[in-house]
Design a protein around this motif. Structure first.
Motif, PDB file in Angstrom:
ATOM      1  N   THR A 252      -4.971  -5.936-109.721  1.00  0.00           N
ATOM      2  CA  THR A 252      -5.992  -5.187-110.448  1.00  0.00           C
ATOM      3  C   THR A 252      -5.305  -4.000-111.094  1.00  0.00           C
ATOM      4  OG1 THR A 252      -6.626  -3.786-108.577  1.00  0.00           O
ATOM      5  CG2 THR A 252      -7.864  -5.834-108.890  1.00  0.00           C
ATOM      6  N   LEU A 253      -5.766  -3.668-112.280  1.00  0.00           N
ATOM      7  CA  LEU A 253      -5.195  -2.542-113.019  1.00  0.00           C
ATOM      8  C   LEU A 253      -6.338  -1.795-113.694  1.00  0.00           C
ATOM      9  CD1 LEU A 253      -2.643  -1.078-114.082  1.00  0.00           C
ATOM     10  CD2 LEU A 253      -2.687  -2.662-116.017  1.00  0.00           C
ATOM     11  N   LYS A 254      -6.444  -0.520-113.363  1.00  0.00           N
ATOM     12  CA  LYS A 254      -7.408   0.358-114.029  1.00  0.00           C
ATOM     13  C   LYS A 254      -6.611   1.376-114.822  1.00  0.00           C
ATOM     14  CE  LYS A 254      -9.635   1.491-110.194  1.00  0.00           C
ATOM     15  NZ  LYS A 254     -10.633   2.122-109.301  1.00  0.00           N
ATOM     16  N   ILE A 255      -7.032   1.622-116.047  1.00  0.00           N
ATOM     17  CA  ILE A 255      -6.315   2.569-116.903  1.00  0.00           C
ATOM     18  C   ILE A 255      -7.288   3.587-117.487  1.00  0.00           C
ATOM     19  CG2 ILE A 255      -5.090   2.807-119.100  1.00  0.00           C
ATOM     20  CD1 ILE A 255      -3.543   0.347-118.426  1.00  0.00           C
ATOM     21  N   ASP A 256      -6.864   4.853-117.449  1.00  0.00           N
ATOM     22  CA  ASP A 256      -7.603   5.947-118.081  1.00  0.00           C
ATOM     23  C   ASP A 256      -6.647   6.581-119.087  1.00  0.00           C
ATOM     24  OD1 ASP A 256      -9.022   8.193-118.808  1.00  0.00           O
ATOM     25  OD2 ASP A 256      -9.032   9.094-116.806  1.00  0.00           O
ATOM     26  N   PHE A 257      -6.923   6.369-120.364  1.00  0.00           N
ATOM     27  CA  PHE A 257      -6.092   6.928-121.435  1.00  0.00           C
ATOM     28  C   PHE A 257      -6.814   8.110-122.047  1.00  0.00           C
ATOM     29  CE2 PHE A 257      -5.201   7.361-125.942  1.00  0.00           C
ATOM     30  CZ  PHE A 257      -3.831   7.500-125.939  1.00  0.00           C
ATOM     31  N   ARG A 258      -6.098   9.198-122.196  1.00  0.00           N
ATOM     32  CA  ARG A 258      -6.673  10.392-122.819  1.00  0.00           C
ATOM     33  C   ARG A 258      -5.584  11.107-123.592  1.00  0.00           C
ATOM     34  NH1 ARG A 258     -10.043  15.016-119.537  1.00  0.00           N
ATOM     35  NH2 ARG A 258     -10.458  16.378-121.297  1.00  0.00           N
ATOM     36  N   LYS A 259      -5.818  11.303-124.873  1.00  0.00           N
ATOM     37  CA  LYS A 259      -4.831  11.981-125.717  1.00  0.00           C
ATOM     38  C   LYS A 259      -4.641  13.419-125.272  1.00  0.00           C
ATOM     39  CE  LYS A 259      -5.461   9.226-129.847  1.00  0.00           C
ATOM     40  NZ  LYS A 259      -5.822   9.190-131.246  1.00  0.00           N
TER      41      LYS A 259
ATOM     42  N   ASN B  75      -0.283  15.748-116.586  1.00  0.00           N
ATOM     43  CA  ASN B  75      -0.465  16.051-115.171  1.00  0.00           C
ATOM     44  C   ASN B  75      -1.819  15.581-114.635  1.00  0.00           C
ATOM     45  OD1 ASN B  75       0.556  16.952-112.750  1.00  0.00           O
ATOM     46  ND2 ASN B  75      -0.209  19.028-113.022  1.00  0.00           N
ATOM     47  N   ALA B  76      -2.320  14.483-115.149  1.00  0.00           N
ATOM     48  CA  ALA B  76      -3.627  13.976-114.726  1.00  0.00           C
ATOM     49  C   ALA B  76      -3.644  13.558-113.267  1.00  0.00           C
ATOM     50  CB  ALA B  76      -4.046  12.797-115.604  1.00  0.00           C
TER      51      ALA B  76
ATOM     52  N   GLY C  51       2.007   8.068-116.933  1.00  0.00           N
ATOM     53  CA  GLY C  51       3.082   7.985-117.909  1.00  0.00           C
ATOM     54  C   GLY C  51       2.564   7.486-119.243  1.00  0.00           C
ATOM     55  N   GLU C  52       3.466   7.115-120.105  1.00  0.00           N
ATOM     56  CA  GLU C  52       3.076   6.535-121.388  1.00  0.00           C
ATOM     57  C   GLU C  52       2.592   5.107-121.160  1.00  0.00           C
ATOM     58  OE1 GLU C  52       2.868   8.249-124.152  1.00  0.00           O
ATOM     59  OE2 GLU C  52       3.688  10.020-123.187  1.00  0.00           O
TER      60      GLU C  52
ATOM     61  N   SER D 109      -0.167  10.471-121.267  1.00  0.00           N
ATOM     62  CA  SER D 109      -1.606  10.442-121.450  1.00  0.00           C
ATOM     63  C   SER D 109      -2.279   9.242-120.805  1.00  0.00           C
ATOM     64  CB  SER D 109      -1.930  10.472-122.946  1.00  0.00           C
ATOM     65  OG  SER D 109      -1.264   9.413-123.603  1.00  0.00           O
ATOM     66  N   THR D 110      -1.561   8.477-120.016  1.00  0.00           N
ATOM     67  CA  THR D 110      -2.150   7.313-119.369  1.00  0.00           C
ATOM     68  C   THR D 110      -2.039   7.461-117.863  1.00  0.00           C
ATOM     69  OG1 THR D 110      -1.494   5.940-121.237  1.00  0.00           O
ATOM     70  CG2 THR D 110      -2.104   4.799-119.223  1.00  0.00           C
ATOM     71  N   LEU D 111      -3.161   7.266-117.203  1.00  0.00           N
ATOM     72  CA  LEU D 111      -3.222   7.248-115.751  1.00  0.00           C
ATOM     73  C   LEU D 111      -3.677   5.855-115.356  1.00  0.00           C
ATOM     74  CD1 LEU D 111      -2.956   8.962-113.179  1.00  0.00           C
ATOM     75  CD2 LEU D 111      -5.363   9.539-113.437  1.00  0.00           C
TER      76      LEU D 111
END
Length: 99
Positions: free
Chosen positions: A73-80, A84-85, A47-48, A2-4
């Motif tokens: 730099t780190l960008k994170i998009d978390f979605r429960k 396959n994001a 991944g997780e 759920s993490t991209l």
């Protein structure tokens, strides 16, 4: 999964071309067996959350001994409940282009 994340990490003290260091980091990401995609400006990883943060740490630690200055730099998009994001987000936009 759920993490991209999008990671860009490279030294600032190694001259104009840093592809040697980017390749070193990419090998670490490849060895993680997480889904990933190299782009011209960074690498997207899916991944997780803890697995991604572990990889980011390994990448930093791989560069740190030979680099006096590291840019990250780190960008994170978390979605429960998302999977396959890495591919699905792109497909969603491309599908709308054809509407």
């Amino acid at each position: 999964m759920s993490t991209l994340a999008e990671l860009a990490i490279f030294p600032l003290d190694k001259g104009e071309s840093v592809s040697e260091y980017v390749a070193k980091v990419l090998k670490i990401i490849q060895q993680s067996n997480l889904e990933h995609q190299l782009t011209p400006m960074g690498t997207c990883i899916e991944g997780e959350f803890d697995d991604i943060m572990n990889i980011v740490s390994k990448c930093f630690k791989a560069l740190e001994p030979e680099c006096n200055r590291i840019y990250l730099t780190l960008k994170i998009d978390f979605r429960k409940n998302r999977k396959n994001a890495l591919k699905q987000k792109i497909k969603s936009v491309e599908d709308k282009l054809h509407d």
